[in-house]
Enzyme design. Structure first.
Site, PDB file in Angstrom:
ATOM      1  N   HIS A  94      32.178  64.351  53.176  1.00 30.16           N
ATOM      2  CA  HIS A  94      32.350  65.201  52.191  1.00 30.16           C
ATOM      3  C   HIS A  94      33.287  66.257  52.581  1.00 30.16           C
ATOM      4  CE1 HIS A  94      29.186  64.394  48.897  1.00 30.16           C
ATOM      5  NE2 HIS A  94      30.467  64.164  48.672  1.00 30.16           N
ATOM      6  N   CYS A 101      43.361  51.125  42.950  1.00 34.58           N
ATOM      7  CA  CYS A 101      42.599  52.263  43.223  1.00 34.58           C
ATOM      8  C   CYS A 101      41.896  52.375  44.485  1.00 34.58           C
ATOM      9  CB  CYS A 101      41.151  51.944  42.062  1.00 34.58           C
ATOM     10  SG  CYS A 101      40.389  50.599  42.513  1.00 34.58           S
ATOM     11  N   ASP A 134      38.788  48.125  50.882  1.00 33.74           N
ATOM     12  CA  ASP A 134      37.930  46.868  51.249  1.00 33.74           C
ATOM     13  C   ASP A 134      38.860  45.557  51.539  1.00 33.74           C
ATOM     14  OD1 ASP A 134      35.116  47.551  51.535  1.00 33.74           O
ATOM     15  OD2 ASP A 134      35.000  47.678  49.284  1.00 33.74           O
ATOM     16  N   GLU A 152      39.713  42.960  46.024  1.00 35.13           N
ATOM     17  CA  GLU A 152      39.188  43.480  47.342  1.00 35.13           C
ATOM     18  C   GLU A 152      38.805  42.664  48.431  1.00 35.13           C
ATOM     19  OE1 GLU A 152      36.423  46.806  46.720  1.00 35.13           O
ATOM     20  OE2 GLU A 152      35.600  45.590  45.193  1.00 35.13           O
TER      21      GLU A 152
HETATM   22  C1  PEP Z   1      38.342  49.819  47.458  1.00 32.96           C
HETATM   23  O1  PEP Z   1      37.661  49.179  48.152  1.00 32.96           O
HETATM   24  O2  PEP Z   1      39.612  50.108  47.706  1.00 32.96           O
HETATM   25  C2  PEP Z   1      37.592  50.671  46.596  1.00 32.96           C
HETATM   26  C3  PEP Z   1      38.333  51.469  45.481  1.00 32.96           C
HETATM   27  O3  PEP Z   1      36.182  50.495  46.413  1.00 32.96           O
HETATM   28  P1  PEP Z   1      35.468  51.375  47.390  1.00 32.96           P
HETATM   29  O4  PEP Z   1      35.817  52.169  48.290  1.00 32.96           O
HETATM   30  O5  PEP Z   1      34.215  52.076  46.328  1.00 32.96           O
HETATM   31  O6  PEP Z   1      34.419  50.211  48.027  1.00 32.96           O
HETATM   32 MG    MG Z   2      35.441  48.517  47.324  1.00 32.99          MG
END
Ligand code: PEP
Ligand code: MG
Length: 585
Positions: free
Chosen positions: A197, A511, A464, A440
């Site tokens: 954070h 994302c 991921d 992912e």
């Molecule tokens: C990812 O795995 O890229 C993702 C956006 O999900 P998180 O970071 O929430 O696992």
């Molecule tokens: Mg993820």
């Protein structure tokens, strides 16, 4: 003698100033027995410390400058919420009564068990929440021990803060706000990494920061001249005037660049050869929408819903979820809100789900869509809430951690059942609600065409995808150096996912953090990506990278990269891509 040290650059920019050393460590706590007749008074002392901690946080909130993005006050709100949590409110008081011990000792034991639970989690985002628990508990502990907390001056008011670089073992988000207010030039911490954070906060307030600089206190003396570079984690100690002048010049250029970035807010993200690129935001809290609007973005590409389920004993009800989703989508007016279904697993404790015991290997356990399909009491209320909210704006849903096509069909079946029951109840919803899938896992990436055939859109979760493809735990500092988006395998998987979406004429976005890192923007454009979703604070930099490039320049370089299995050659081509802006600006 001048020396060079290294940490992890977590917030861009150059800072030059004298070292200001501080170290708090964990407060020393001893145990003593409390006689029966004083137990109630001990519990009252603990409760008074909680009240005092709350007042300090409320006071701190008033000190946050209005220019600072909403993300910043979210940290304080999260800490205030933790103070209300039973684990912190009731846990220690029960221990005081049961063990007849002092409040500090009870709190220390509770801290140890909570921190251990968080350390065992596989998800990096949640693991970093361990720091928050630690910060909140340390605040209460210092009050009990009558030690100073961060509401006191961090820097001697006689000091010229702007010429100071603070060097600390650890800094809480709250302390960073105060340091920012007092105008320090930059920060270095021994602990922490890019997902903490504190790091996210430093980035959002543009405070140059280097974290994870092990044993830094051994090498730096108070008052020594420091230069830090938050881009690459470099720390220069005791440099000569020629070096200082060089970095002063670089700093001036950086300020200039940032001022120019602010002007991009209302500009569309269009490449020099006229291709319009879509930029969306990753959000978590209602307040993040303000930060997104401030960055000139109106669409949400990833709404993480985990926050609604954490730090509580029970599950959020359908109505509770509906009200929040409705509030968020109404704030977006006509723009799209992509809600990701709960992505939680055995690594994240939801007390209300009894079977969630720590798995041997939580990252490969019952998480994401697997957990939802095993627990209809999680899936159905969330689907009902989302569908009902879809009557108030444009919503689509996205499934996390999918590895099999049958998982998509099973969620679709449940969605149909929920739609039928809403119809019976005469409740309004979007009958064409789109269902997308996060890619992912390597399985989903390699079979992306069959997933595309079953989905309305795809979104690439590189955090991921890289973890699972390169077999590196994204939360393990020891293998962090192997986390490489330029690995030939990753580039090929990304290209394959984009091609699969194009073949089935469905949109594909990214994302994961890679989408919000402007060093990779040109590479991703070259690989064919046209939709990016990122933390609102990353938008201006990525937009600038888009404005400063031509697809016809990038595409042949990306094609060459895909064909190469030579990591070094890929890195050279990558440099070549990023040279474009320097040569053409
Ligand atoms: C990812 O795995 O890229 C993702 C956006 O999900 P998180 O970071 O929430 O696992
Ligand atoms: Mg993820």
């Amino acid at each position: 003698m001048s020396i060079m040290l290294h940490g992890i650059g977590v917030s861009r920019g150059i800072a030059i100033g004298k070292a200001y050393l501080r170290e708090h460590g964990q407060p020393e706590v001893s145990e003593y027995k409390v006689p029966d007749y004083l137990i109630d008074a001990e519990i009252d002392r603990y409760k008074a410390a909680l009240d005092m901690a709350r007042s300090q946080l409320v006071e701190l909130r008033t000190q946050v400058p209005s220019s600072v993005p909403g993300e910043v006050t979210d940290f304080i709100d999260a800490h205030l919420l933790m103070l209300e949590d039973n684990a912190i409110r009731r846990g220690p008081t029960k221990m005081i009564r049961r063990q007849k011990c002092n409040a500090e000792w009870a709190l220390k034991q509770q801290r140890d068990s909570l921190v251990q639970a968080f350390e065992d989690m596989a998800d990096s985002y949640l693991r970093t929440r361990k720091d928050d628990i630690d910060h909140v508990i340390n605040r209460i502990m210092r009050i009990l021990l009558e030690q100073e907390n961060d509401t006191q001056e961090l820097i001697d008011p006689d000091e010229n803060s702007s010429s100071r670089v603070v060097v600390s073992d650890n800094l809480t988000a709250a302390e960073i706000i105060l340091l920012h207010n007092s105008g320090v030039a930059g920060i270095i911490t021994e602990h922490g990494g890019p997902n903490s954070h504190s790091a996210i906060l430093a980035r959002s307030i543009h405070l140059p920061a280097v974290m994870g600089a092990s044993n830094i206190h051994r090498y730096i003396k108070d008052g020594e001249e420091l230069i830090i570079n938050g881009d690459d984690g470099m720390i220069l100690v005791d440099s000569n005037s020629k070096t200082i002048n060089h970095y002063e010049e670089l700093k001036g250029k950086e300020l200039h660049r940032r001022e120019a970035l602010l002007k991009l807010r209302s500009q569309a993200a269009v490449t020099r050869d006229n291709s319009t690129i879509t930029i969306q935001a990753n959000v978590e809290l209602y307040e993040d929408i303000d930060a997104m609007h401030q960055a000139g973005c109106d669409t949400v590409g990833l709404y993480r819903t985990e926050f609604l389920f954490l730090n509580r004993e029970d599950l959020p009800t359908e109505d509770e979820q509906y009200n929040i989703y409705k509030q968020v989508v109404e704030k977006l007016e006509r723009s799209t809100l992509t809600i990701r279904l709960l992505d939680i697993g055995t690594d994240k404790p939801i007390p209300a789900i009894a079977e969630m015991e720590a798995a041997d290997n939580p990252a490969l356990g019952v998480r994401g869509v697997r957990l939802l399909l095993k627990n209809m009491e999680l899936l159905i209320p969330q689907l009902r809430a989302i569908l009902r909210a879809s009557a108030h704006g444009k919503i689509q849903i996205m499934l996390p951690m999918v590895t099999n096509n049958s998982e998509i069909s099973q969620v679709r079946e449940q969605l149909q059942t929920v739609m039928n029951s809403l119809k019976k109840d005469k409740l309004k919803f979007d009958t064409n609600l789109k269902v997308g899938v996060m890619i992912e896992t390597p399985a989903a990436a390699l079979a992306a065409d069959s997933f595309a055939a079953n989905s309305d859109f795809l979104s690439i979760g590189t955090n991921d995808l890289i973890q699972y493809s390169l077999a590196i735990d994204r939360t393990d500092d020891q293998v962090n150096y192997l986390f490489d988006p330029l690995h030939p395998a990753i580039l090929r998987l990304i290209r394959q996912i984009i091609e699969a979406s194009n073949k089935y004429h469905i949109p594909v976005s990214m994302c994961g953090e890679m989408a919000g890192d402007e060093r990779y923007t040109r590479l991703l454009l070259g690989l064919g990506l046209r939709e990016f979703s990122m933390n609102p604070s990353a938008i201006p930099e990525v937009k600038q990278a888009i404005l400063n490039t031509r697809l016809d320049f990038l595409t042949p370089l990306a094609d060459k990269m895909i064909k190469s299995a030579d990591h070094e050659e890929i890195k050279l081509l990558f440099k070549e891509m990023n040279k474009f802006s320097m040569e053409h600006s």
